[in-house]
Structures are given as C-alpha cells and as structure tokens.
Design a protein around this motif. Structure first.
Motif, PDB file in Angstrom:
ATOM      1  N   TYR A   1       0.831  -1.194   0.000  1.00  0.00           N
ATOM      2  CA  TYR A   1       0.000   0.000   0.000  1.00  0.00           C
ATOM      3  C   TYR A   1       0.868   1.247   0.000  1.00  0.00           C
ATOM      4  O   TYR A   1       1.988   1.229   0.486  1.00  0.00           O
ATOM      5  CB  TYR A   1      -0.903   0.039   1.235  1.00  0.00           C
ATOM      6  CG  TYR A   1      -1.970  -1.031   1.264  1.00  0.00           C
ATOM      7  CD1 TYR A   1      -3.065  -0.973   0.409  1.00  0.00           C
ATOM      8  CD2 TYR A   1      -1.885  -2.090   2.149  1.00  0.00           C
ATOM      9  CE1 TYR A   1      -4.046  -1.950   0.447  1.00  0.00           C
ATOM     10  CE2 TYR A   1      -2.868  -3.066   2.193  1.00  0.00           C
ATOM     11  CZ  TYR A   1      -3.948  -2.991   1.338  1.00  0.00           C
ATOM     12  OH  TYR A   1      -4.911  -3.947   1.374  1.00  0.00           O
ATOM     13  N   GLU A   2       0.314   2.334  -0.535  1.00  0.00           N
ATOM     14  CA  GLU A   2       0.973   3.632  -0.479  1.00  0.00           C
ATOM     15  C   GLU A   2       0.358   4.417   0.672  1.00  0.00           C
ATOM     16  O   GLU A   2      -0.855   4.394   0.875  1.00  0.00           O
ATOM     17  CB  GLU A   2       0.771   4.392  -1.780  1.00  0.00           C
ATOM     18  CG  GLU A   2       1.478   3.765  -2.952  1.00  0.00           C
ATOM     19  CD  GLU A   2       1.267   4.559  -4.230  1.00  0.00           C
ATOM     20  OE1 GLU A   2       1.445   5.789  -4.202  1.00  0.00           O
ATOM     21  OE2 GLU A   2       0.911   3.933  -5.231  1.00  0.00           O
ATOM     22  N   TYR A   3       1.211   5.099   1.438  1.00  0.00           N
ATOM     23  CA  TYR A   3       0.769   5.881   2.585  1.00  0.00           C
ATOM     24  C   TYR A   3       1.364   7.277   2.526  1.00  0.00           C
ATOM     25  O   TYR A   3       2.367   7.508   1.864  1.00  0.00           O
ATOM     26  CB  TYR A   3       1.244   5.229   3.892  1.00  0.00           C
ATOM     27  CG  TYR A   3       0.546   3.944   4.229  1.00  0.00           C
ATOM     28  CD1 TYR A   3      -0.587   3.930   5.021  1.00  0.00           C
ATOM     29  CD2 TYR A   3       1.020   2.733   3.753  1.00  0.00           C
ATOM     30  CE1 TYR A   3      -1.226   2.744   5.340  1.00  0.00           C
ATOM     31  CE2 TYR A   3       0.386   1.546   4.057  1.00  0.00           C
ATOM     32  CZ  TYR A   3      -0.735   1.556   4.853  1.00  0.00           C
ATOM     33  OH  TYR A   3      -1.370   0.383   5.156  1.00  0.00           O
ATOM     34  N   ILE A   4       0.741   8.192   3.275  1.00  0.00           N
ATOM     35  CA  ILE A   4       1.313   9.510   3.520  1.00  0.00           C
ATOM     36  C   ILE A   4       1.275   9.744   5.022  1.00  0.00           C
ATOM     37  O   ILE A   4       0.304   9.396   5.696  1.00  0.00           O
ATOM     38  CB  ILE A   4       0.575  10.635   2.752  1.00  0.00           C
ATOM     39  CG1 ILE A   4       1.332  11.945   2.909  1.00  0.00           C
ATOM     40  CG2 ILE A   4      -0.869  10.763   3.206  1.00  0.00           C
ATOM     41  CD1 ILE A   4       0.892  13.029   1.944  1.00  0.00           C
TER      42      ILE A   4
ATOM     43  N   ASP B   1      -3.737  -5.567   8.571  1.00  0.00           N
ATOM     44  CA  ASP B   1      -4.382  -4.265   8.406  1.00  0.00           C
ATOM     45  C   ASP B   1      -4.715  -3.590   9.732  1.00  0.00           C
ATOM     46  O   ASP B   1      -4.959  -2.395   9.768  1.00  0.00           O
ATOM     47  CB  ASP B   1      -5.663  -4.391   7.582  1.00  0.00           C
ATOM     48  CG  ASP B   1      -5.402  -4.421   6.094  1.00  0.00           C
ATOM     49  OD1 ASP B   1      -4.333  -3.944   5.675  1.00  0.00           O
ATOM     50  OD2 ASP B   1      -6.266  -4.912   5.348  1.00  0.00           O
ATOM     51  N   GLU B   2      -4.766  -4.340  10.816  1.00  0.00           N
ATOM     52  CA  GLU B   2      -5.146  -3.771  12.104  1.00  0.00           C
ATOM     53  C   GLU B   2      -3.982  -3.058  12.794  1.00  0.00           C
ATOM     54  O   GLU B   2      -4.205  -2.202  13.638  1.00  0.00           O
ATOM     55  CB  GLU B   2      -5.697  -4.872  13.007  1.00  0.00           C
ATOM     56  CG  GLU B   2      -6.987  -5.475  12.468  1.00  0.00           C
ATOM     57  CD  GLU B   2      -7.481  -6.637  13.293  1.00  0.00           C
ATOM     58  OE1 GLU B   2      -6.991  -6.830  14.422  1.00  0.00           O
ATOM     59  OE2 GLU B   2      -8.364  -7.344  12.802  1.00  0.00           O
ATOM     60  N   LYS B   3      -2.764  -3.389  12.436  1.00  0.00           N
ATOM     61  CA  LYS B   3      -1.590  -2.779  13.057  1.00  0.00           C
ATOM     62  C   LYS B   3      -1.303  -1.439  12.380  1.00  0.00           C
ATOM     63  O   LYS B   3      -1.261  -1.347  11.163  1.00  0.00           O
ATOM     64  CB  LYS B   3      -0.391  -3.714  12.908  1.00  0.00           C
ATOM     65  CG  LYS B   3       0.857  -3.246  13.596  1.00  0.00           C
ATOM     66  CD  LYS B   3       1.984  -4.260  13.415  1.00  0.00           C
ATOM     67  CE  LYS B   3       3.255  -3.730  14.040  1.00  0.00           C
ATOM     68  NZ  LYS B   3       4.375  -4.644  13.825  1.00  0.00           N
ATOM     69  N   PRO B   4      -1.086  -0.348  13.165  1.00  0.00           N
ATOM     70  CA  PRO B   4      -0.781   0.946  12.543  1.00  0.00           C
ATOM     71  C   PRO B   4       0.552   0.908  11.798  1.00  0.00           C
ATOM     72  O   PRO B   4       1.493   0.236  12.204  1.00  0.00           O
ATOM     73  CB  PRO B   4      -0.725   1.921  13.717  1.00  0.00           C
ATOM     74  CG  PRO B   4      -0.672   1.107  14.944  1.00  0.00           C
ATOM     75  CD  PRO B   4      -1.112  -0.279  14.610  1.00  0.00           C
ATOM     76  N   VAL B   5       0.603   1.633  10.685  1.00  0.00           N
ATOM     77  CA  VAL B   5       1.809   1.691   9.864  1.00  0.00           C
ATOM     78  C   VAL B   5       2.596   2.934  10.263  1.00  0.00           C
ATOM     79  O   VAL B   5       2.070   4.042  10.250  1.00  0.00           O
ATOM     80  CB  VAL B   5       1.441   1.736   8.367  1.00  0.00           C
ATOM     81  CG1 VAL B   5       2.681   1.894   7.518  1.00  0.00           C
ATOM     82  CG2 VAL B   5       0.675   0.487   7.985  1.00  0.00           C
TER      83      VAL B   5
ATOM     84  N   THR C   1      -0.663   7.896   9.887  1.00  0.00           N
ATOM     85  CA  THR C   1      -0.512   7.763   8.439  1.00  0.00           C
ATOM     86  C   THR C   1      -1.871   7.496   7.812  1.00  0.00           C
ATOM     87  O   THR C   1      -2.772   6.975   8.463  1.00  0.00           O
ATOM     88  CB  THR C   1       0.457   6.622   8.083  1.00  0.00           C
ATOM     89  OG1 THR C   1      -0.015   5.413   8.668  1.00  0.00           O
ATOM     90  CG2 THR C   1       1.864   6.911   8.591  1.00  0.00           C
ATOM     91  N   GLU C   2      -1.994   7.860   6.545  1.00  0.00           N
ATOM     92  CA  GLU C   2      -3.225   7.624   5.793  1.00  0.00           C
ATOM     93  C   GLU C   2      -2.899   6.835   4.534  1.00  0.00           C
ATOM     94  O   GLU C   2      -1.918   7.121   3.860  1.00  0.00           O
ATOM     95  CB  GLU C   2      -3.882   8.952   5.399  1.00  0.00           C
ATOM     96  CG  GLU C   2      -4.376   9.763   6.572  1.00  0.00           C
ATOM     97  CD  GLU C   2      -5.009  11.067   6.137  1.00  0.00           C
ATOM     98  OE1 GLU C   2      -5.154  11.304   4.916  1.00  0.00           O
ATOM     99  OE2 GLU C   2      -5.344  11.857   7.032  1.00  0.00           O
TER     100      GLU C   2
END
Length: 67
Positions: A4-7, A22-26, A36-37
């Motif tokens: 995935y791409e994040y900002i 997916d539940e763990k924050p990036v 992050t989004e």
C-alpha cells in the motif's frame, strides 16, 4: 500480501509498505509517527495487442474535445 501507499500526516512523507496485518498501525519510516493515511493507488493492466493505435488517432477529434 499487498503493498500500500501511505502519507504521513505529521511530516508529509509518502512511502510504500508491505502490509501483513491491516489492524496494526503503519509507522512512517522517516519520522516514526503512526499517524498515516492510506493513499489511493493507480493500477495498471496489460491488454493483449498493445496500446491504442496512435497513428489512427492523429487528425481525429479523439481527445481534443471534439474540435
């Protein structure tokens, strides 16, 4: 496992991350923040026969707003 791409909302860094859960924050690799989004990514697909025939489009109104 998707990439995935994040900002980062803290420092503005854009990055890619291989996500196992997916539940763990990036976390941002630049500043370490977990605020992050996920960004919308462009996808691509291969079409048999190649792309559009650009020679056939020359001189036509295709892509020019009809003028």
């Amino acid at each position: 496992m998707p990439i995935y791409e994040y900002i980062c909302t803290q420092c503005g860094n854009e990055f890619e991350e291989l996500v196992f859960n997916d539940e763990k924050p990036v976390a941002c690799p630049q500043c370490g923040a977990t605020e992050t989004e996920k960004l919308m990514s462009a996808c691509s697909a291969k079409v048999d026969g190649g792309g559009p025939n650009l020679e056939a489009l020359q001189g036509s109104s295709c892509g020019t707003g009809g003028g």
